[in-house]
Design a protein around this motif. Sequence first.
Motif, PDB file in Angstrom:
ATOM      1  N   GLU A  35      57.508  93.118 -33.287  1.00  0.00           N
ATOM      2  CA  GLU A  35      56.408  94.479 -32.755  1.00  0.00           C
ATOM      3  C   GLU A  35      56.822  95.912 -32.908  1.00  0.00           C
ATOM      4  O   GLU A  35      58.253  95.819 -32.569  1.00  0.00           O
ATOM      5  CB  GLU A  35      55.733  94.646 -31.364  1.00  0.00           C
ATOM      6  CG  GLU A  35      55.652  95.559 -30.217  1.00  0.00           C
ATOM      7  CD  GLU A  35      54.097  95.791 -31.422  1.00  0.00           C
ATOM      8  OE1 GLU A  35      54.219  97.179 -31.459  1.00  0.00           O
ATOM      9  OE2 GLU A  35      53.344  95.639 -31.232  1.00  0.00           O
ATOM     10  N   GLU A  36      56.492  96.535 -34.136  1.00  0.00           N
ATOM     11  CA  GLU A  36      57.326  97.766 -34.481  1.00  0.00           C
ATOM     12  C   GLU A  36      57.428  98.914 -32.883  1.00  0.00           C
ATOM     13  O   GLU A  36      58.360  99.844 -32.564  1.00  0.00           O
ATOM     14  CB  GLU A  36      56.471  98.745 -35.032  1.00  0.00           C
ATOM     15  CG  GLU A  36      55.112  99.234 -35.520  1.00  0.00           C
ATOM     16  CD  GLU A  36      54.789  99.877 -36.241  1.00  0.00           C
ATOM     17  OE1 GLU A  36      54.963 100.272 -36.808  1.00  0.00           O
ATOM     18  OE2 GLU A  36      53.291  99.580 -37.397  1.00  0.00           O
ATOM     19  N   ARG A  38      55.922  99.287 -28.901  1.00  0.00           N
ATOM     20  CA  ARG A  38      55.999  98.516 -27.439  1.00  0.00           C
ATOM     21  C   ARG A  38      55.398  97.379 -27.377  1.00  0.00           C
ATOM     22  O   ARG A  38      54.023  97.052 -27.867  1.00  0.00           O
ATOM     23  CB  ARG A  38      55.828  99.283 -25.874  1.00  0.00           C
ATOM     24  CG  ARG A  38      56.347 101.016 -26.774  1.00  0.00           C
ATOM     25  CD  ARG A  38      55.841 101.803 -25.065  1.00  0.00           C
ATOM     26  NE  ARG A  38      56.377 101.456 -24.206  1.00  0.00           N
ATOM     27  CZ  ARG A  38      56.115 101.895 -23.262  1.00  0.00           C
ATOM     28  NH1 ARG A  38      55.705 103.074 -22.829  1.00  0.00           N
ATOM     29  NH2 ARG A  38      57.194 101.439 -21.921  1.00  0.00           N
ATOM     30  N   MET A  39      56.279  96.362 -26.527  1.00  0.00           N
ATOM     31  CA  MET A  39      55.722  94.572 -26.051  1.00  0.00           C
ATOM     32  C   MET A  39      54.440  95.201 -25.403  1.00  0.00           C
ATOM     33  O   MET A  39      54.497  95.863 -24.256  1.00  0.00           O
ATOM     34  CB  MET A  39      56.628  94.205 -26.229  1.00  0.00           C
ATOM     35  CG  MET A  39      56.109  92.256 -25.669  1.00  0.00           C
ATOM     36  SD  MET A  39      56.704  91.909 -27.435  1.00  0.00           S
ATOM     37  CE  MET A  39      57.988  92.326 -27.972  1.00  0.00           C
ATOM     38  N   GLU A  96      56.134  96.097 -19.907  1.00  0.00           N
ATOM     39  CA  GLU A  96      56.385  95.554 -21.343  1.00  0.00           C
ATOM     40  C   GLU A  96      57.804  94.433 -20.897  1.00  0.00           C
ATOM     41  O   GLU A  96      57.623  93.754 -21.774  1.00  0.00           O
ATOM     42  CB  GLU A  96      56.905  97.025 -21.807  1.00  0.00           C
ATOM     43  CG  GLU A  96      57.452  96.577 -23.170  1.00  0.00           C
ATOM     44  CD  GLU A  96      58.052  98.588 -23.295  1.00  0.00           C
ATOM     45  OE1 GLU A  96      57.883  98.454 -24.788  1.00  0.00           O
ATOM     46  OE2 GLU A  96      58.535  99.508 -22.989  1.00  0.00           O
ATOM     47  N   GLY A 100      58.360  90.870 -22.705  1.00  0.00           N
ATOM     48  CA  GLY A 100      59.723  90.312 -23.589  1.00  0.00           C
ATOM     49  C   GLY A 100      60.328  89.568 -22.686  1.00  0.00           C
ATOM     50  O   GLY A 100      60.689  88.255 -23.362  1.00  0.00           O
ATOM     51  N   ILE A 110      62.477  87.410 -31.128  1.00  0.00           N
ATOM     52  CA  ILE A 110      62.013  88.743 -31.132  1.00  0.00           C
ATOM     53  C   ILE A 110      62.610  89.873 -32.248  1.00  0.00           C
ATOM     54  O   ILE A 110      64.097  90.069 -32.269  1.00  0.00           O
ATOM     55  CB  ILE A 110      62.036  89.481 -30.486  1.00  0.00           C
ATOM     56  CG1 ILE A 110      61.312  88.765 -28.687  1.00  0.00           C
ATOM     57  CG2 ILE A 110      60.910  90.723 -30.266  1.00  0.00           C
ATOM     58  CD1 ILE A 110      60.945  89.047 -27.774  1.00  0.00           C
ATOM     59  N   PRO A 112      62.208  93.129 -32.936  1.00  0.00           N
ATOM     60  CA  PRO A 112      61.283  94.948 -32.464  1.00  0.00           C
ATOM     61  C   PRO A 112      61.504  95.854 -34.663  1.00  0.00           C
ATOM     62  O   PRO A 112      62.297  97.523 -33.695  1.00  0.00           O
ATOM     63  CB  PRO A 112      62.605  95.874 -31.956  1.00  0.00           C
ATOM     64  CG  PRO A 112      63.569  95.039 -31.769  1.00  0.00           C
ATOM     65  CD  PRO A 112      63.606  94.007 -32.708  1.00  0.00           C
ATOM     66  N   THR A 113      60.890  95.614 -34.355  1.00  0.00           N
ATOM     67  CA  THR A 113      60.632  96.783 -35.925  1.00  0.00           C
ATOM     68  C   THR A 113      59.262  96.367 -36.829  1.00  0.00           C
ATOM     69  O   THR A 113      58.927  95.485 -36.257  1.00  0.00           O
ATOM     70  CB  THR A 113      62.073  95.886 -37.011  1.00  0.00           C
ATOM     71  OG1 THR A 113      61.467  96.854 -37.889  1.00  0.00           O
ATOM     72  CG2 THR A 113      61.358  94.755 -37.556  1.00  0.00           C
TER      73      THR A 113
END
Length: 482
Positions: A35-36, A38-39, A96, A100, A110, A112-113
């Motif tokens: 996910e690039e 916010r979750m 959020e 996560g 996960i 984060p990108t």
Amino acid sequence: MSDFDYDLFVIGGGSGGVRAARTAAATGARVALAEESRMGGTCVIRGCVPKKLMVFASNFPREVENAALYGWDADVGDFDWPMFRKHLHAELDRLEGVYGTMLRKSGVEIFPTRARVTGPHEITLADGTVKSAQHILIATGGRPVKPPYATKDLGLVSDDMFDLDTLPKSLLIVGGGYIGCEFACMMAGLGVNVTMYLRGGQILNGFDEESRGLVAEMMRGNGIDIHTGTSVVNMDRADTEHMPTAGGSDAAMGAPVGEDVTDRTETPGGTGSIWVKASNGREGVFDRVLFATGRAPNTEGMGLAEIGVELGRRGEIVVDRYSQTSVPSIYAIGDVTDRVQLTPVAIREAMAFTRTVFLGEDCPVDHELIPSAVFTQPELGSVGLTEEQARETHDIEVYATSFRPMKTAFIDRPDRTMFKLIVDKETRVVLGAHIVSEGAGEWIQLVGIAVKNGLTKEQFDMTCAVHPTATEELVTMSQPRA
């Protein structure tokens, strides 16, 4: 052991992607998710959740006014937007974190990108790292789009509305769909002078004609200035060259003629006062302009077409009823497929995907008879066919009633409630139900159960009414409308 790094790689951490990752991991699959942003995705961070909290906030002035008319010594003061916004973002941060935590507890790795699909089983992360997966699921959602004006960047989109430093005094909303109408009601309830331009002849295109007509009437009654058959032909920063001349404007269009706009403070997500000229020749100056002119699927730059994934004309991923794309190892769910753009639908698509791919069940997605709600003031709840749709394919009867509900009739408010059932004349099955009322979003969930299960009008009527309630009308309407 598989030769792939993962059994499933999910791109997108919204409600659908997270549900798919968690449920797949629960079957023992090795799952990763990228996910690039916010979750939580659009719903949690930029849509349903913050919007509904703003709906709650905007309702209180009216409730306080009603309380005073009921005899309470009640008065509403000024609205503290910075305090509300701080509390709002704290809640979004909490949610959020919950998303996560749920993923990590499920054993999902996960990233984060940003991630791109570079092969039928290959994903490349933003730093160049390459991962492989037996199955890839695209759940990247959609984004609001602006019309192709040269000065479009002067306007906001729905994502921006939760980040404003200050509330505008005047707001022009371009577009009359559910997003535009919801923000119109929210902002008007918070004390903003709201004007709407829509190209069509009525708000909420696609909903039951009578229902949306009543919503429009009530919105106008709440001070929202709705202009149908109207679009923006020019907009720019307000200055002396563009200020309307005396007699060529209307105060309801925004700032009054001659208002000094030179000292307005610009805030993030906005650009100061904006001059707008409409297709009907009207001109006005507004503190802010919000474009509620549609959404587009997030597929740009993902490499999908290059590897053979079929895309539609709007960039949506084309899938079959099992959410499978033209590349057998790649699936897609949620708004990125442009099927039904609702969070609960994306979640159900995620669960159907897991059951099909990881549990071996024959589980196509069910998109029939989905209840929906528009959180305007009053709310609109709908499930099944509209009267207009039903008349094209069925011989129908229409049962409908509209009245002033007890709560507001007592204090002589003009509010009206409407209940409407569309019934197949031969089978007696209720084909559609439509409610315009305070709380319609809650009620349509329950009515949706009955409509989804094919209940007849007579089965509705066999249920004893709960009195005194507004919803008793659902089981007491005895005569079809002529």
